[in-house]
Design an enzyme around this catalytic site. Structure first.
Site, mmCIF file in Angstrom:
data_model
loop_
_atom_site.group_PDB
_atom_site.id
_atom_site.type_symbol
_atom_site.label_atom_id
_atom_site.label_comp_id
_atom_site.label_asym_id
_atom_site.label_seq_id
_atom_site.Cartn_x
_atom_site.Cartn_y
_atom_site.Cartn_z
ATOM 1 N N ARG A 154 0.837 -1.197 0.000
ATOM 2 C CA ARG A 154 0.000 0.000 0.000
ATOM 3 C C ARG A 154 0.874 1.249 0.000
ATOM 4 O O ARG A 154 0.948 1.984 -0.971
ATOM 5 C CB ARG A 154 -0.949 -0.025 1.213
ATOM 6 C CG ARG A 154 -2.207 0.817 1.028
ATOM 7 C CD ARG A 154 -2.050 2.241 1.454
ATOM 8 N NE ARG A 154 -1.589 2.386 2.818
ATOM 9 C CZ ARG A 154 -1.225 3.543 3.341
ATOM 10 N NH1 ARG A 154 -1.233 4.650 2.598
ATOM 11 N NH2 ARG A 154 -0.788 3.611 4.579
ATOM 12 N N THR A 167 3.544 11.338 9.512
ATOM 13 C CA THR A 167 3.171 11.250 8.107
ATOM 14 C C THR A 167 4.037 12.127 7.211
ATOM 15 O O THR A 167 4.309 11.774 6.067
ATOM 16 C CB THR A 167 1.690 11.618 7.933
ATOM 17 O OG1 THR A 167 0.915 10.937 8.941
ATOM 18 C CG2 THR A 167 1.178 11.230 6.571
ATOM 19 N N HIS A 179 7.857 8.124 8.277
ATOM 20 C CA HIS A 179 8.348 8.385 6.927
ATOM 21 C C HIS A 179 9.762 8.953 7.007
ATOM 22 O O HIS A 179 10.201 9.420 8.062
ATOM 23 C CB HIS A 179 7.410 9.347 6.193
ATOM 24 C CG HIS A 179 6.136 8.685 5.732
ATOM 25 N ND1 HIS A 179 5.875 8.429 4.414
ATOM 26 C CD2 HIS A 179 5.073 8.216 6.437
ATOM 27 C CE1 HIS A 179 4.693 7.841 4.312
ATOM 28 N NE2 HIS A 179 4.187 7.701 5.526
ATOM 29 N N HIS A 191 41.347 -1.850 6.082
ATOM 30 C CA HIS A 191 40.076 -2.463 6.453
ATOM 31 C C HIS A 191 40.048 -3.934 6.050
ATOM 32 O O HIS A 191 39.660 -4.805 6.832
ATOM 33 C CB HIS A 191 38.917 -1.717 5.788
ATOM 34 C CG HIS A 191 38.732 -0.320 6.295
ATOM 35 N ND1 HIS A 191 37.617 0.429 6.005
ATOM 36 C CD2 HIS A 191 39.505 0.466 7.066
ATOM 37 C CE1 HIS A 191 37.715 1.619 6.581
ATOM 38 N NE2 HIS A 191 38.868 1.658 7.227
#
Length: 519
Positions: free
Chosen positions: A12, A178, A207, A302
């Protein structure tokens, strides 16, 4: 382990993402993937908004799901009409799901300026809708839309919308950021107040407009929320929704909070990639946990450290989420990173060898010219052979010509003529193709088939071009990466030149040589 309910809204919210459009068949596939993974709730669409979603809900009724509960999503009734005659609300009943979600406004600004109704009528809309659905035997999730913005401006009214939903019988109340602009501490403090006030499941829906959707969702859980709404890969409108592929591993491995069964965590990477394939969206290579770069190490120190102890630069073992460790080869890579690939060519060489040093020096020289071997392992192994004096070319190019004709006819617009030499014997041949590179690829393999029948097994499966110096416009260097396959193995090769045909030819030659050398 504390449990948190995972509420997925990929079908959705995710469908509202730019460039994503799910067919009914797509949605069924994703439901099956989410169910198998162990997601608790799947918000699958708005049956009142389009015929496609209604068709989906008709089909999903016949599916037997193992874990997930499918949810139909809609809004509260419209202003100033009885709930019984509201088509959108009734479509939630017609969807046939046991669980429904309705959203209502919790920000007074939205009530007055967007809905253009009164604050009291908005409260009635929330109460009437939830009560109506509860009277029809539904389990109801209330999404308090814009709750956090509303709370900051009018906390009394924002909380009143939750009280009305609770009094109407809502089984779950979800607090929504929202607009996606809240900060973690605000989310924590406000959620904590709501959790202390209401004796029901409290959810969080965030969000990502300010890049904090995942952090905000986790802070809500820290404050006592027990339901998280989000989407796979963070798909959603504007900048997206909270990414469940980041949230779930964070909660599971870092906070000791169980979201799915332990054994299912190893499937989250493949879940992410399968959903991206169905959505026809490129996977986010740098996504935490599930991205192809999540456990990729390039810098020399690394890579060396990870080879000695993975804890040095990895937050978890990549196998725990079904991902894999990658040691990238580049101009900054150290000997520990490259020795594994060198040993595939010559197992007798160690990291302290003078040969290893020479290979690294050549690698840096080629990368200075624009080559990038981390995505072209076929060319890298050929380069190692050349430095070690082990390389013997399978054929020699004498010349080729490429002609492009427009418009194309039946997807063929190019032809190539090529002359090669193998062990003193010359072969001239021609071929057509969809573009000059395809024609050249067809021609060279056709020419070589008399000498090397195994090239018939090969096919070009991907072709990528990268402009290296855009300031030079059409005179810029380009990097071409070709992916080839013989049905059993897939390999990539690289070419760099200011001429795109030349760069493609270099990559094509490496592709064929890799096959014929079978490194």
């Amino acid at each position: 382990m504390k449990n948190v309910v995972i509420y997925d809204s990929t079908l959705r919210d995710g469908a509202q993402s730019q460039g994503i459009s799910f067919t009914v068949a797509d949605k069924i596939k994703i439901v099956e993937l989410l169910d198998e993974f162990g997601i608790d709730y799947i918000e699958a669409g708005n049956p009142g908004s389009n015929p496609k979603d209604m068709e989906f809900f008709e089909i999903i009724k016949s599916k037997k799901l193992k874990n997930a509960k499918v949810i139909a999503f809609g809004s509260t009734r419209r202003a100033n009409i009885p709930v019984e005659i509201d088509n959108n609300v009734n479509s939630l009943l017609h969807a046939g799901t046991d669980h429904v979600a309705v959203f209502g406004k919790s920000w007074d600004f939205h009530v007055s300026e967007i809905l253009r109704t009164t604050l009291d009528e908005n409260l009635n809309m929330i109460f009437d809708t939830i009560k109506y659905l509860k009277n029809h035997g539904k389990e109801v999730v209330f999404d308090a839309e814009h709750f956090f913005d509303g709370f900051l401006e009018n906390p009394e009214y924002a909380l009143k919308t939750l009280e009305v939903a609770y009094d109407a019988g809502a089984d779950s109340i979800c607090l929504c950021d929202t607009k996606g602009g809240m900060f973690p501490l605000d989310i924590f403090n406000i959620t904590k107040k709501v959790v202390e006030k209401f004796n029901c499941e409290i959810g969080i829906h965030t969000h990502n407009d300010n890049g904090m959707a995942v952090a905000n969702a986790i802070m809500a859980v820290e404050a006592g929320a027990t339901q998280i709404q989000g989407t796979i890969n963070g798909y959603g409108e504007r900048c997206g929704n909270a990414n469940l592929c980041t949230i779930i591993p964070n909660l599971h491995f870092k906070k000791g909070i169980k979201c799915v069964e332990d054994e299912k965590m190893k499937e989250i990477t493949i879940l992410s990639r399968r959903v991206s394939e169905i959505a026809n969206a490129a996977p986010d290579e740098r996504a935490p946990y599930v991205g192809r770069s999540a456990f990729a190490h390039k810098a020399g120190m690394h890579s060396d450290a990870v080879c000695k102890n993975t804890r040095s630069y990895e937050i978890i073992d990549p196998e725990m989420v079904g991902n894999e460790r990658v040691l990238l080869l580049s101009e900054v890579a150290g000997r520990s990173a490259i020795i594994g690939i060198i040993n595939e060519v010559d197992p007798t060489i160690n990291r302290e060898s003078e040969k290893t040093k020479r290979i690294l020096e050549k690698l840096k020289e080629m990368e200075f010219k624009g080559y990038k071997y981390e995505g072209a392992e076929g060319s890298l192994k050929l380069l190692i052979q050349k430095v070690l004096g082990m390389y013997k070319p399978s054929f020699k190019l004498i010349e080729f010509k490429v002609i492009v004709n427009e418009p194309s006819v039946d997807d063929v617009n190019s032809s190539a003529l090529i002359k090669i030499e193998v062990d003193g014997q010359e072969e001239i041949t021609a071929a057509e193709g969809d573009g000059p590179v395809n024609a050249l690829d067809n021609a060279v393999r056709k020419a070589l088939e008399r000498f090397y029948p195994e090239v018939k097994e090969m096919k070009l499966t991907d072709y990528k071009v990268r402009v290296l110096d855009s300031n030079s416009a059409t005179a810029a260097k380009v990097r071409v990466i070709i992916e080839s396959s013989d049905g059993n193995e897939v390999w990539s090769t690289i070419g760099v030149s200011t001429d795109i045909i030349d760069a493609s030819w270099i990559a094509l030659v490496d592709s064929i040589e890799y096959k014929l050398n079978k490194i």
